[in-house]
Design a protein around this motif. Sequence first.
Motif, short mmCIF file in Angstrom:
data_model
loop_
_atom_site.label_atom_id
_atom_site.label_comp_id
_atom_site.label_asym_id
_atom_site.label_seq_id
_atom_site.Cartn_x
_atom_site.Cartn_y
_atom_site.Cartn_z
N LYS B 18 0.83 -1.20 0.00
CA LYS B 18 0.00 0.00 0.00
C LYS B 18 0.88 1.26 0.00
O LYS B 18 0.67 2.18 -0.79
N THR B 19 1.88 1.25 0.87
CA THR B 19 2.75 2.43 0.94
C THR B 19 3.50 2.63 -0.37
O THR B 19 3.63 3.76 -0.85
N LEU B 20 3.98 1.54 -0.94
CA LEU B 20 4.71 1.66 -2.19
C LEU B 20 3.82 2.19 -3.31
O LEU B 20 4.24 3.02 -4.12
N ALA B 21 2.56 1.72 -3.32
CA ALA B 21 1.63 2.20 -4.34
C ALA B 21 1.39 3.69 -4.16
O ALA B 21 1.39 4.46 -5.13
N LEU B 22 1.21 4.13 -2.90
CA LEU B 22 1.00 5.55 -2.64
C LEU B 22 2.21 6.36 -3.06
O LEU B 22 2.09 7.49 -3.53
N MET B 23 3.39 5.75 -2.87
CA MET B 23 4.61 6.44 -3.26
C MET B 23 4.63 6.71 -4.76
O MET B 23 4.93 7.82 -5.20
N VAL B 62 4.54 9.99 3.46
CA VAL B 62 5.29 9.36 2.38
C VAL B 62 4.73 9.84 1.04
O VAL B 62 5.47 10.25 0.14
N MET B 63 3.41 9.86 0.94
CA MET B 63 2.81 10.29 -0.32
C MET B 63 3.13 11.76 -0.58
O MET B 63 3.52 12.14 -1.68
N GLY B 358 10.22 6.24 8.82
CA GLY B 358 9.51 5.93 7.58
C GLY B 358 9.69 7.04 6.58
O GLY B 358 9.96 6.82 5.39
N LEU B 359 9.58 8.28 7.07
CA LEU B 359 9.73 9.44 6.19
C LEU B 359 11.14 9.50 5.62
O LEU B 359 11.34 9.69 4.41
N ILE B 360 12.14 9.34 6.49
CA ILE B 360 13.52 9.43 6.02
C ILE B 360 13.82 8.32 5.01
O ILE B 360 14.43 8.55 3.97
N ALA B 361 13.33 7.11 5.31
CA ALA B 361 13.54 6.01 4.36
C ALA B 361 12.85 6.31 3.04
O ALA B 361 13.37 6.00 1.96
N TYR B 364 14.96 8.25 0.58
CA TYR B 364 15.90 7.47 -0.23
C TYR B 364 15.16 6.79 -1.37
O TYR B 364 15.50 6.94 -2.54
N LEU B 365 14.12 6.05 -0.98
CA LEU B 365 13.43 5.23 -1.96
C LEU B 365 12.74 6.11 -3.01
O LEU B 365 12.83 5.84 -4.21
N GLY B 366 12.09 7.18 -2.54
CA GLY B 366 11.38 8.08 -3.45
C GLY B 366 12.31 8.69 -4.48
O GLY B 366 11.94 8.86 -5.64
N ASN B 367 13.51 9.00 -4.05
CA ASN B 367 14.47 9.59 -4.96
C ASN B 367 14.91 8.63 -6.05
O ASN B 367 14.99 8.98 -7.22
N VAL B 368 15.20 7.38 -5.63
CA VAL B 368 15.65 6.39 -6.61
C VAL B 368 14.53 6.09 -7.59
O VAL B 368 14.70 6.16 -8.81
N VAL B 369 13.34 5.80 -7.04
CA VAL B 369 12.21 5.46 -7.90
C VAL B 369 11.87 6.65 -8.79
O VAL B 369 11.61 6.49 -9.99
N GLY B 370 11.91 7.84 -8.21
CA GLY B 370 11.59 9.05 -8.97
C GLY B 370 12.54 9.23 -10.14
O GLY B 370 12.11 9.57 -11.25
#
Lengths: 172, 500
Positions: B18-23, B62-63, B358-361, B364-370
Amino acid sequence: MPAAPEESPADSPAVASTRAIDIAVSLALLALAGLLAFDNWRTGMGWDATGPQAGYFPFYLSLILGCASVYGIAKELRARRVPSEPFVRRIQLRRVFQVLLPTIAFCLLMQWLGLYVASFLLVAGFMALVGRIAWWKSLLTALVFSVAMFVTFEIAFDVIMPKGPLEALLGF
Amino acid sequence: MEAFELLVYGFGVLLTWKTLALMMLGLVLGIFVGVLPGLGGPNGVAILLPLTFTMEPTSAIVMLSCIYWGALFGGAITSILFNIPGEAWSVATTFDGYPMAQKGQAAEALTAAFTSSFIGSLVAVLLITFLAPGIASFALRFGPPEFFSVYLLTFCSFVGLGREEKHKTLISMSLGLLLAGVGMDTVSGQLRMTFGWSELFRGINFLVAVIGLFGISEILLTMEERLALRGHAAAISLRVVLRVWKELPRYWATLLRSSAIGCWLGITPGGAIAASFMGYNLAKRFAADKESFGKGRIEGVFAPETAAHASGTAALLPMLALGIPGSGTAAILLGGLMVWGLNPGPLLFVEHKSFVWGLIASMYLGNVVGLVLVLSTVPLFAAVLRVPFAAIAPMIVVSCAIGAFAIQNAIFDVWLMLLFGVVGYVFKKIGIPLAPFTLALVLGNRAEDAFRLSMIGAAGDLRVFWSNGLVGSITTLALMLLFWPLISALWQRLRRATSS
């Protein structure tokens, strides 16, 4: 978008100079500062047994706001020999009103028709009348947009918006 | 090594479908918002905030932060392909980015922009990961006087360091602080500045003001300018990406310098705008052939983008650790925290560990995926810009209205948003900066509470702000910054007098 031939912005007469608006805004802020200072003085701007009263902090802030406005007015008046840039030209102002007035109408309509119907009317009307886009395109875009908004907010995310007779008819 | 363990824990919080989808949703929405003319980081986050009201805080932030990353990436697309900076901080990117696109190197320029954004953000996120917990635990010892002095420093540095006319910064800030005080006084419970008008008892909501000031006023300005969009087409192939990346090590000094500038200006409220220009100018100064800048040099894209994004990201550090946002968007995220019932400040690290990490992680993830997302979908988003503005403008107006209404379910707020829209339009045109206003509006009540609690504690003795070394030096620094324009003028006059 087939744009009608319009006068170019540079030829259009200026509605007001930036300096005039600057002074007008400073005067309005000065008046606001006076009003707020008075209200906070009435609330109590001094100290009592528990420390500063409710009006203390905002009272001094309104003084700062007032002084900064006076300084701004004085500065602009002193520089009045130097020509000022136009604040807005007539053709630009007309375009600003082209979006501002429909927005006001939208906010009014939203209270009676609900947000989604009002947004359908705004998008369709604006696209067709201001943007001069074909009616069928405008209506279709507006319909898709409004339904998408409804599904997103009302159904998927549970964010409740003002609704009107149409939604009631559909059972929402 | 503790930070590392906590980070792993943060990734654990994050890794649900769910979180990944929201991301992903957040990133796509963000890029969309960043690409659209008349919208950008802060407005996009403010308008899309209502989507998150019913979520639990971690998913929500996160979103939202992904919307922010997306908007940062999206801003570069318009700067390079259309020569329209989506944000003030992408102005410097157009200097060399657009000439590159004209020369047919749009794909290289975009790759350079996205990659350097990624690097800048990454450096800043690393800084947050390892510095924020320490600052927060240090700040746990802060009492009201310390907090007030830090707020004072934030406000004063706007006056002292800002490029706008000083009295206009002062107007903007005092107006923001005043409007923050409207409604119920949090210490005594008295009503003030409401003039008996019941709609004002709730106070003036920060987010309503932001949506009007940034969203609506931006639409008015864009309409006035009537942008004619003429852009270059671009599709990025893997070959181009690899070629640009292969050249990256050559520019390590530029990247490092810009990251450092960005982090510094992000933490202090200097902001991304100043950072991007400074990054660009310094790169130019250190270059061997200065003339090639402005004619489509890839370094001219690397330098401002890295600095702007390092700064935009680093602005979240003081927000997380101290509850003081370093930028407009950080201020809106802070407003979000309050809507979800979290109290920003150092206690966040203790009480809401899963939220913070969660926010800090997610950074990282948002930047790579983005980065991957934006590199692969550029043509799609560039096509968005060909949609006529007459279709986009009313949709943005509707989104703004939804945002303003959803915050407190009040029609009054929609009208207030409209009023702020007009005010923002006029303020922008006469050069009253909006950032100090935004910051003052969100921090006003906390600053006032800190001041009054200090006063109650010290029985009205102002010397409490110099009662120990820490609070004393912060207060003195703040006052020096406030009077810096005066001090430097006096100093120059003195020097002139002695030399003649």
